[in-house]
Design an enzyme around this catalytic site. Structure first.
Site, PDB file in Angstrom:
ATOM      1  N   ARG A  84       0.930  -1.202  -0.174  1.00 34.43           N
ATOM      2  CA  ARG A  84      -0.164   0.033  -0.112  1.00 34.43           C
ATOM      3  C   ARG A  84       0.794   1.203   0.154  1.00 34.43           C
ATOM      4  O   ARG A  84       0.645   2.218  -0.380  1.00 34.43           O
ATOM      5  CB  ARG A  84      -1.039   0.086   1.188  1.00 34.43           C
ATOM      6  CG  ARG A  84      -1.962  -0.906   1.267  1.00 34.43           C
ATOM      7  CD  ARG A  84      -3.041  -1.053   2.336  1.00 34.43           C
ATOM      8  NE  ARG A  84      -4.081  -1.907   1.674  1.00 34.43           N
ATOM      9  CZ  ARG A  84      -5.143  -2.238   2.630  1.00 34.43           C
ATOM     10  NH1 ARG A  84      -4.997  -1.969   3.840  1.00 34.43           N
ATOM     11  NH2 ARG A  84      -6.226  -2.869   2.140  1.00 34.43           N
ATOM     12  N   GLY A 111     -13.380  -4.077  -0.348  1.00 32.41           N
ATOM     13  CA  GLY A 111     -14.743  -3.639  -0.105  1.00 32.41           C
ATOM     14  C   GLY A 111     -15.077  -2.753  -1.076  1.00 32.41           C
ATOM     15  O   GLY A 111     -16.254  -2.601  -1.857  1.00 32.41           O
ATOM     16  N   LYS A 148     -19.663 -17.704  -1.312  1.00 33.85           N
ATOM     17  CA  LYS A 148     -21.392 -17.732  -1.203  1.00 33.85           C
ATOM     18  C   LYS A 148     -21.939 -16.826  -2.384  1.00 33.85           C
ATOM     19  O   LYS A 148     -21.572 -16.090  -2.709  1.00 33.85           O
ATOM     20  CB  LYS A 148     -21.686 -17.327  -0.017  1.00 33.85           C
ATOM     21  CG  LYS A 148     -21.539 -18.160   1.304  1.00 33.85           C
ATOM     22  CD  LYS A 148     -21.622 -17.425   2.594  1.00 33.85           C
ATOM     23  CE  LYS A 148     -21.674 -18.775   3.600  1.00 33.85           C
ATOM     24  NZ  LYS A 148     -21.969 -18.041   4.973  1.00 33.85           N
TER      25      LYS A 148
HETATM   26  P1  AMP Z   1     -15.123 -15.070  -1.051  1.00 31.76           P
HETATM   27  O1  AMP Z   1     -14.586 -14.339   0.267  1.00 31.76           O
HETATM   28  O2  AMP Z   1     -16.754 -14.900  -0.917  1.00 31.76           O
HETATM   29  O3  AMP Z   1     -14.508 -14.482  -2.192  1.00 31.76           O
HETATM   30  O4  AMP Z   1     -14.796 -16.732  -0.701  1.00 31.76           O
HETATM   31  C1  AMP Z   1     -13.542 -17.052  -0.639  1.00 31.76           C
HETATM   32  C2  AMP Z   1     -13.422 -18.225   0.142  1.00 31.76           C
HETATM   33  O5  AMP Z   1     -14.178 -19.520  -0.708  1.00 31.76           O
HETATM   34  C3  AMP Z   1     -12.106 -18.800  -0.133  1.00 31.76           C
HETATM   35  O6  AMP Z   1     -11.607 -18.922   1.254  1.00 31.76           O
HETATM   36  C4  AMP Z   1     -12.130 -20.466  -0.454  1.00 31.76           C
HETATM   37  O7  AMP Z   1     -11.593 -21.500   0.298  1.00 31.76           O
HETATM   38  C5  AMP Z   1     -13.676 -20.621  -0.592  1.00 31.76           C
HETATM   39  N1  AMP Z   1     -14.135 -21.655  -1.536  1.00 31.76           N
HETATM   40  C6  AMP Z   1     -13.783 -21.561  -2.656  1.00 31.76           C
HETATM   41  N2  AMP Z   1     -14.430 -22.700  -3.244  1.00 31.76           N
HETATM   42  C7  AMP Z   1     -14.966 -23.288  -2.277  1.00 31.76           C
HETATM   43  C8  AMP Z   1     -15.874 -24.698  -2.320  1.00 31.76           C
HETATM   44  N3  AMP Z   1     -16.208 -25.252  -3.355  1.00 31.76           N
HETATM   45  N4  AMP Z   1     -16.414 -24.871  -1.180  1.00 31.76           N
HETATM   46  C9  AMP Z   1     -16.177 -24.307   0.068  1.00 31.76           C
HETATM   47  N5  AMP Z   1     -15.500 -23.053  -0.031  1.00 31.76           N
HETATM   48  C10 AMP Z   1     -15.034 -22.794  -1.205  1.00 31.76           C
END
Ligand code: AMP
Length: 396
Positions: free
Chosen positions: A35, A376, A197
């Site tokens: 940064r 964010g 999610k």
């Molecule tokens: P996000 O912060 O929503 O971008 O999610 C990132 C996280 O999603 C990472 O820590 C990954 O380990 C997790 N992730 C990716 N694919 C999967 C999966 N198939 N099942 C569970 N967690 C996952």
């Protein structure tokens, strides 16, 4: 869009909002200088014009004045990165700060104490912003990481500078990169949305359906879509409350002529562990007791083909549990396909949380067009929101 290049800073004091919210170890040493390096071009431009820099930032989440969150800890690192001595003042407003600014010579840098030692910063207090505004002739916002906050130093302070305000080069680059994906990018435009999610990405998906030609879905959210389409997902991550929404997104995409690409094969595991038993199966035929933790080779080939034809690429979110070696291959293959497309002339933006971490971990950061510095702030931009820190500069 007014940037630092529209100003000559000769004999001017630039009040620059930077994002120096850097990680520190137990000895208060900076463990990641990204940064600080990112703010360097803006600081150097002001100094080379013959002006001086008053740097303001927050660090962590202090409750009142807490020594461990003092920006004094990072003054030496700023000096090392910029190559110019840094004076530090133990408050960010008040007579002492004003006197230090008045005495600041051209070519010098003054670092103010942590803005969040005053509660008024986060509240966007107008009186506090007015006090900050006394510390410079020209206000420069170069802090993309906090541009989604309507805080005193990121947004309110701008109103005291009339025409004398602009974006620093980092923030200008961030805005330009987002605009390339959302507005001006060469077609075909592909957005890759992965991560855990659907619920956290839903607004982004809905917003980008009007901007892109292809959407690649990966990560844990795959399985909500697959279940919505009637597939067997075993014990994979799923959000049952979002099944209908997932279906309606696919319908909307079809109506808008956007191609949605879902994984066709999955690397499944019987446990959430590097040494779990694994199998490669069709994404729609995952047995009970097993969960999909990465995409398989057929999916890699499919996604690589889409990316090779894309001229503009956004990557937000990993395709699997990339933190575990066993389930990192899909994310690595995707990263390599983005790099190959970039080498062939595509513009690629990596932005928002974990895809940035993945790109760093796999050594891809220097091989894509741009890696965003704001988690964010990037997510909110992709959701189509106007960020207060950007609006404050644009709206006179
Ligand atoms: P996000 O912060 O929503 O971008 O999610 C990132 C996280 O999603 C990472 O820590 C990954 O380990 C997790 N992730 C990716 N694919 C999967 C999966 N198939 N099942 C569970 N967690 C996952």
């Amino acid at each position: 869009m007014k940037t630092i290049n529209d100003f000559n800073f000769n004999h001017k004091k630039a009040l620059i909002r930077v994002d120096f919210n850097v990680p520190l170890n137990k000895e208060f040493q900076v463990t990641d200088i990204t940064r600080i390096q990112a703010a360097k071009p803006t600081i150097i431009k002001v100094l080379e014009d013959g002006g001086s820099c008053v740097l303001m930032s927050h660090l962590g989440r202090p409750k009142g004045v807490q020594e461990e969150f003092s920006l004094q800890h990072i003054a030496a690192t700023i000096r090392d990165v910029i190559g110019v001595d840094v004076q530090f003042i133990s408050d960010c407003i008040g007579v002492e700060a004003e006197a230090a600014v008045a005495n600041l010579e051209d070519g010098k840098i003054l670092l103010l104490e942590n803005l969040r030692f005053h509660d008024e910063e986060k509240k966007g207090d107008v009186g506090f912003a007015e006090q900050l505004s006394k510390l410079g002739d020209i206000y420069v916002n170069d802090a993309f990481g906090t541009a989604h906050r309507a805080h005193a130093s990121t947004s309110v302070v701008a109103s005291f500078f009339g025409e004398n305000k602009c974006f620093g080069s980092l923030l200008a680059k961030e805005i330009e990169s987002i605009n390339k994906v959302m507005m001006t990018g060469e077609k075909p435009i592909t957005a890759i949305l992965g991560g855990a999610k659907v619920s956290s990405k839903i607004t982004i998906i809905e917003n980008i359906l009007d901007k892109v030609d292809h959407v690649i879905i990966g990560g844990g959210m795959t399985f909500t879509f697959i279940k919505a389409l009637g597939g067997q997902i075993g014990n994979s991550l799923v959000e049952d409350d979002y099944l209908e929404l997932a279906k309606s997104i696919l319908e909307k995409a079809k109506a808008k002529g956007v191609e949605v690409h879902l994984p066709v094969d999955a690397l499944i595991a019987d446990r959430f562990s590097n040494d779990a038993n694994t199998q490669l199966v069709d994404t729609t035929k995952i047995p009970d007791g097993w969960m999909g933790l990465d995409v398989g080779p057929e999916t890699n080939a499919l996604f690589t083909d889409v990316l090779s034809k894309s001229k503009t690429i956004l990557w937000n979110g990993p395709l699997g549990v990339f933190e575990l070696d066993t389930f990192s291959k899909g994310t690595i293959a995707l990263g390599n396909a983005i790099v190959a497309a970039t080498e062939n002339g595509a513009f690629s933006l990596v932005g928002g949380g974990d895809s940035v971490a993945a790109a760093k971990q796999f050594g891809l950061s220097d091989k894509v067009s741009y890696v965003s510095t704001g988690g964010g702030a990037m997510l909110e931009s992709l959701e189509g929101k106007t960020l207060p820190g950007i609006a404050a500069i644009l709206n006179g």
